[in-house]
Design a protein around this motif. Structure first.
Motif, short mmCIF file in Angstrom:
data_model
loop_
_atom_site.label_atom_id
_atom_site.label_comp_id
_atom_site.label_asym_id
_atom_site.label_seq_id
_atom_site.Cartn_x
_atom_site.Cartn_y
_atom_site.Cartn_z
N LEU A 134 0.86 -1.18 0.00
CA LEU A 134 0.00 0.00 0.00
C LEU A 134 0.90 1.23 0.00
CD1 LEU A 134 -2.46 -1.14 2.81
CD2 LEU A 134 -2.89 -1.16 0.36
N SER A 135 0.59 2.17 -0.87
CA SER A 135 1.37 3.41 -0.89
C SER A 135 0.47 4.54 -1.35
CB SER A 135 2.58 3.28 -1.82
OG SER A 135 2.18 3.30 -3.16
N GLU A 136 1.05 5.73 -1.38
CA GLU A 136 0.30 6.89 -1.90
C GLU A 136 -0.20 6.63 -3.31
OE1 GLU A 136 4.18 8.35 -1.19
OE2 GLU A 136 3.32 10.32 -0.75
N TYR A 137 0.51 5.79 -4.04
CA TYR A 137 0.22 5.56 -5.45
C TYR A 137 -0.88 4.54 -5.68
CZ TYR A 137 4.68 7.94 -5.76
OH TYR A 137 5.70 8.85 -5.63
N GLY A 138 -1.30 3.85 -4.59
CA GLY A 138 -2.35 2.86 -4.72
C GLY A 138 -1.91 1.50 -4.25
N LYS A 139 -2.66 0.49 -4.66
CA LYS A 139 -2.40 -0.89 -4.21
C LYS A 139 -1.63 -1.66 -5.27
CE LYS A 139 -6.48 -1.42 -1.30
NZ LYS A 139 -7.71 -2.17 -1.04
N LEU A 140 -0.69 -2.44 -4.79
CA LEU A 140 0.07 -3.31 -5.68
C LEU A 140 0.04 -4.70 -5.08
CD1 LEU A 140 1.98 -3.45 -8.16
CD2 LEU A 140 3.84 -2.70 -6.67
N ASP A 141 -0.50 -5.67 -5.82
CA ASP A 141 -0.51 -7.05 -5.34
C ASP A 141 0.92 -7.55 -5.16
OD1 ASP A 141 -3.22 -7.23 -5.31
OD2 ASP A 141 -3.38 -8.23 -7.25
N VAL A 142 1.15 -8.23 -4.07
CA VAL A 142 2.48 -8.78 -3.79
C VAL A 142 2.40 -10.29 -3.85
CG1 VAL A 142 4.26 -9.03 -2.01
CG2 VAL A 142 3.16 -6.81 -2.37
N TRP A 145 8.01 -14.40 -4.49
CA TRP A 145 9.14 -14.27 -5.41
C TRP A 145 9.07 -13.00 -6.26
CZ3 TRP A 145 10.24 -19.92 -7.46
CH2 TRP A 145 10.45 -20.76 -6.36
N ASP A 146 8.30 -12.03 -5.80
CA ASP A 146 8.31 -10.71 -6.42
C ASP A 146 9.54 -9.93 -5.98
OD1 ASP A 146 5.99 -10.68 -7.92
OD2 ASP A 146 4.80 -9.56 -6.45
N TYR A 147 10.07 -9.14 -6.90
CA TYR A 147 10.92 -8.01 -6.53
C TYR A 147 10.00 -6.79 -6.47
CZ TYR A 147 15.09 -10.52 -8.39
OH TYR A 147 16.10 -11.40 -8.67
N LEU A 148 9.97 -6.10 -5.34
CA LEU A 148 9.25 -4.84 -5.24
C LEU A 148 10.30 -3.73 -5.30
CD1 LEU A 148 7.00 -5.83 -2.19
CD2 LEU A 148 6.48 -6.09 -4.64
N VAL A 149 10.20 -2.87 -6.27
CA VAL A 149 11.16 -1.77 -6.41
C VAL A 149 10.48 -0.50 -5.90
CG1 VAL A 149 12.65 -0.51 -8.00
CG2 VAL A 149 12.13 -2.93 -8.44
N ILE A 150 11.02 0.04 -4.81
CA ILE A 150 10.33 1.13 -4.10
C ILE A 150 11.26 2.35 -4.07
CG2 ILE A 150 9.18 1.80 -1.96
CD1 ILE A 150 8.91 -1.29 -1.40
N ARG A 202 4.46 -4.82 -13.01
CA ARG A 202 3.16 -4.47 -12.43
C ARG A 202 3.28 -3.15 -11.68
NH1 ARG A 202 4.04 -9.43 -10.14
NH2 ARG A 202 3.12 -8.72 -8.19
N THR A 203 2.27 -2.31 -11.83
CA THR A 203 2.30 -0.96 -11.26
C THR A 203 1.09 -0.76 -10.35
OG1 THR A 203 1.15 -0.06 -13.18
CG2 THR A 203 3.54 -0.07 -13.27
N TRP A 241 -2.34 10.86 -9.70
CA TRP A 241 -0.90 11.09 -9.90
C TRP A 241 -0.53 10.65 -11.30
CZ3 TRP A 241 2.37 6.95 -11.06
CH2 TRP A 241 1.88 5.67 -10.79
N ASP A 242 0.58 11.17 -11.78
CA ASP A 242 1.13 10.67 -13.03
C ASP A 242 2.64 10.87 -13.04
OD1 ASP A 242 1.34 13.42 -13.56
OD2 ASP A 242 0.76 13.20 -15.66
N GLY A 243 3.32 10.10 -13.86
CA GLY A 243 4.76 10.25 -13.97
C GLY A 243 5.48 8.92 -14.07
N PHE A 244 6.77 8.99 -13.78
CA PHE A 244 7.66 7.84 -13.94
C PHE A 244 8.15 7.28 -12.61
CE2 PHE A 244 9.14 7.37 -18.46
CZ PHE A 244 8.25 8.27 -19.02
N VAL A 245 7.87 7.96 -11.48
CA VAL A 245 8.39 7.52 -10.19
C VAL A 245 7.25 6.93 -9.37
CG1 VAL A 245 9.65 8.20 -8.12
CG2 VAL A 245 10.09 9.38 -10.27
N TYR A 246 7.37 5.64 -9.06
CA TYR A 246 6.33 4.93 -8.31
C TYR A 246 6.88 3.55 -7.97
CZ TYR A 246 5.84 3.37 -13.12
OH TYR A 246 6.13 2.91 -14.39
N PRO A 247 6.32 2.86 -6.99
CA PRO A 247 6.75 1.48 -6.74
C PRO A 247 6.21 0.53 -7.81
CG PRO A 247 5.08 2.17 -5.13
CD PRO A 247 5.31 3.34 -6.04
#
Ligand SMILES: [Fe+2]
Length: 386
Positions: A134-142, A145-150, A202-203, A241-247
């Motif tokens: 969970l982040s400001e950017y929304g929900k990301l399923d985990v 064996w995922d790499y989460l890049v934050i 995945r975003t 939000w929009d852009g290129f920086v997000y988990p």
């Protein structure tokens, strides 16, 4: 970072009025890197993100430096350092230098705390467990064996569906974690020859803003130091939000490995780059197809890098006595390679089932007391014939 994403409501131009139904302005926050000269996102908050009720220093321990270590080959069972804790308090620092730090963690409990790593990008490899970032950017399923890049500065929570068997390998980068530049074409699209593409990434998906007043505790990490801030408003209050920086997330099983006629070096298994270190991964693949190929690696000296492996699953072709959760460190200045019998055993094999994450650092690593606690005492002498 992979590509442009837009979620929720954003105004048709940057830096113009953008009002709620009641006429109040949304608060635009530019989240930018390298000053104003590299990738960025624009976030539209219901409330000013600067509303902080109080801030104070707080202590969170991850492990102390082990002084007087010997330069040699190390093998550790990182599970022996496990302690109870939530997604950031449970982390045990294992190796570190000025560019990167590596932690292992068994996460045993949930928390409502918010967390922000202010100085470092994080790669959280989810060895065991599944849940939601969970982040400001929304929900990301985990997924397992995922790499989460934050990206650094992201306010987030990491929730797991259950806490009986959650294990993480966390890499903290003091520089931007990037998709290798040679994986992309001049327009930024991942090349046909790259081992993964946009479909594998995945975003976050933004849900309704949480507009809630109260006292929300945010732990911010500044290098070794932590501070706790009481926020007046729930931090996940974005209308858009929009852009290129997000988990973002990519699963190690979606990495398509290269194979060759003869043994390919680990650099062919690259997945991420950062300043002064790289991350590679080993995944199931066909072995080399030359009739005289030796699939196991040759003995080698890393003359300008320290090499860390975190073992995830499978049967590791060059090592004996390895289980999931083990790590090895092969330091510069010391040769390493297959243990006795492993070279011969690999000849004629056609495929391997192994998953491992490798971090190669170009500056020497420091070891922590967790290594002393978790190391196999006889690993450095395990090449001696019995
Ligand atoms: Fe190696």
């Amino acid at each position: 970072m992979p590509f442009y994403v837009k979620q929720g409501q954003v105004p048709h131009k940057r830096h113009i009025t953008f009002a709620k139904d009641n006429g109040e302005l949304y608060r635009e926050e530019l989240f930018s890197t390298h000053g104003f000269s590299n990738i960025y996102s624009n976030k539209y908050h219901h409330n000013m993100p600067t509303k902080v009720l109080s801030v104070e220093a707080v202590n969170v321990e991850h492990g102390n430096k082990w002084q007087d270590t010997l330069i040699q080959n190390y093998k550790i069972d990182s599970r022996l350092a496990d302690k109870s804790g939530h997604f950031f308090s449970s982390r045990n620092q294992i190796f570190y230098n000025n560019d990167v730090a590596m932690y292992t963690a068994k996460v045993t409990e949930d928390t409502d705390l918010f967390y922000r790593n202010a100085y470092s990008d994080e790669i959280v490899f989810v060895h065991q467990g599944q849940g939601t970032l969970l982040s400001e950017y929304g929900k990301l399923d985990v997924r397992q064996w995922d790499y989460l890049v934050i990206p650094r500065g992201t306010t987030y929570q990491l929730k797991f569906d259950q806490y009986d068997d959650v294990r993480l390998f966390v890499i903290e980068a003091n520089s931007m974690v990037e998709i290798p530049k040679h994986f992309r074409n001049e327009y930024g699209q991942l090349l046909e020859s790259a081992p993964y593409c946009e479909r594998d990434i995945r975003t976050p998906e933004l849900a309704d803003a949480i507009v809630e007043k109260g006292q929300f505790q945010l732990y911010s990490k500044y290098g070794e130091r932590y501070q706790i801030s009481q926020l007046e408003w729930h931090p996940f209050d974005l209308a858009g939000w929009d852009g290129f920086v997000y988990p973002w997330a990519i699963n190690i099983q979606d990495y398509a490995p290269k194979v060759g006629q003869i043994h390919l070096p680990p650099s062919e298994h690259l997945i991420f780059t950062a300043h002064n270190f790289v991350i590679c991964n080993f995944v199931p693949r066909l072995y080399d197809f030359h009739p005289q190929a030796i699939p196991a690696p040759y003995y080698h000296s890393n003359i300008d890098s320290d090499e860390v492996l975190y073992y995830v699953d499978g049967d590791f072709m060059s090592r004996t006595g390895i289980e999931a959760g083990y790590m090895t460190l092969h330091q510069k200045g010391v040769p390493h390679g297959p243990q006795p019998g492993k070279t011969e055993a690999s000849i004629g094999k056609t495929e391997t089932y192994e998953y491992a994450v490798m971090v190669d650092t170009f500056a020497p690593l420091h070891l922590t007391e967790h290594v002393r606690q978790c190391m196999s005492k006889d690993y450095n002498s395990s090449w001696l014939e019995k």
